[in-house]
Enzyme design. Sequence first.
Site, short mmCIF file in Angstrom:
data_model
loop_
_atom_site.label_atom_id
_atom_site.label_comp_id
_atom_site.label_asym_id
_atom_site.label_seq_id
_atom_site.Cartn_x
_atom_site.Cartn_y
_atom_site.Cartn_z
N ALA A 45 72.43 49.39 4.73
CA ALA A 45 72.43 50.89 4.91
C ALA A 45 72.57 51.39 4.65
O ALA A 45 74.12 52.16 5.28
CB ALA A 45 71.34 50.29 6.70
N GLY A 47 72.00 55.08 4.47
CA GLY A 47 71.80 56.22 4.74
C GLY A 47 70.85 57.84 3.59
O GLY A 47 71.20 56.62 2.19
N ARG A 48 70.96 58.38 4.23
CA ARG A 48 69.95 58.92 2.57
C ARG A 48 70.33 60.69 2.73
O ARG A 48 70.56 61.04 4.54
CB ARG A 48 68.46 58.47 2.34
CG ARG A 48 67.17 58.72 3.81
CD ARG A 48 66.53 58.26 3.56
NE ARG A 48 65.70 57.71 4.48
CZ ARG A 48 64.79 57.79 4.78
NH1 ARG A 48 63.61 57.74 3.46
NH2 ARG A 48 63.72 57.91 6.07
N ASP A 88 61.03 64.18 7.53
CA ASP A 88 61.88 63.21 7.31
C ASP A 88 63.42 64.82 7.35
O ASP A 88 64.28 64.42 7.94
CB ASP A 88 62.35 63.07 5.93
CG ASP A 88 61.54 61.61 6.05
OD1 ASP A 88 60.69 61.04 6.81
OD2 ASP A 88 61.33 60.43 5.38
N HIS A 221 47.85 36.29 29.43
CA HIS A 221 48.54 34.71 29.62
C HIS A 221 48.00 33.98 28.59
O HIS A 221 46.84 33.87 28.56
CB HIS A 221 49.00 34.36 30.69
CG HIS A 221 49.49 32.22 30.59
ND1 HIS A 221 50.95 32.34 30.72
CD2 HIS A 221 48.94 31.48 30.50
CE1 HIS A 221 51.01 31.05 29.67
NE2 HIS A 221 50.01 30.31 31.02
#
Length: 239
Positions: A45, A47-48, A88, A221
């Site tokens: 990973a 990142g960006r 983002d 259940h």
Amino acid sequence: MEAEGVRFRTHANCIQLHKSERGIKVSLDCEHGEPEVEASHVLLATGRRPNTDDLNLQAAGVQMDAHGFVVTDEHLRTASPTVWAMGDCNGRGAFTHTSWNDYEIVADNLLDGGTRSAADRIPAYALFSDPPLAHIGMTETEVRQSGKPALIGKRPMSRVGRAVEKGESAGFMKVMVDAESRRILGATILGVGGDEAIHCLLTCMYSRQTYDLVARSVHIHPTVSELLPTMLQELKPLA
């Protein structure tokens, strides 16, 4: 293997990937821990960064931080009163679900005169690996660093009937609770169905109820979530 001999430079360390008898060897220049780890697979990973550097945002009075993220207040307003930032680019979570929530906040505040805030959002994410990994709220490390008196509950997936039935008993469930307010601080589930079951605890956190709400509830259940009440009934002080 395409990664043979590949070197990666991080802020402080250099990572090297090589073939090994087990599949792949990772060598890391580090101050602590083993300098080499052998494994069959590696998830890297890196990142960006948001691609905001060519938008000339300064001309519009919009500020960016050192990483290129657009700076906003909790209502997602930028330094320019007519510009809002969502998704983002604002650094508040690079996820589809956080981006959609950003839209809801901006739409409510901009169009309907609302006061919705990203500060009310509880961190939540899932890694859809096999088994999936889901997390909400604070991590155990963050709870310890906060100094809060806390309780912790753990349960291996090998003691979750549905997981055993499916032959996928790898993983665990873990929850941290504030010992004084009795509210859930955070939780992690690594195991089959954990990405869905963890929402029981997330809803409890959003409703600002104590963990007793889940601990005393009756779940269907056989499901993964039916063991959440059991885990919460067996809390112990976080040492």
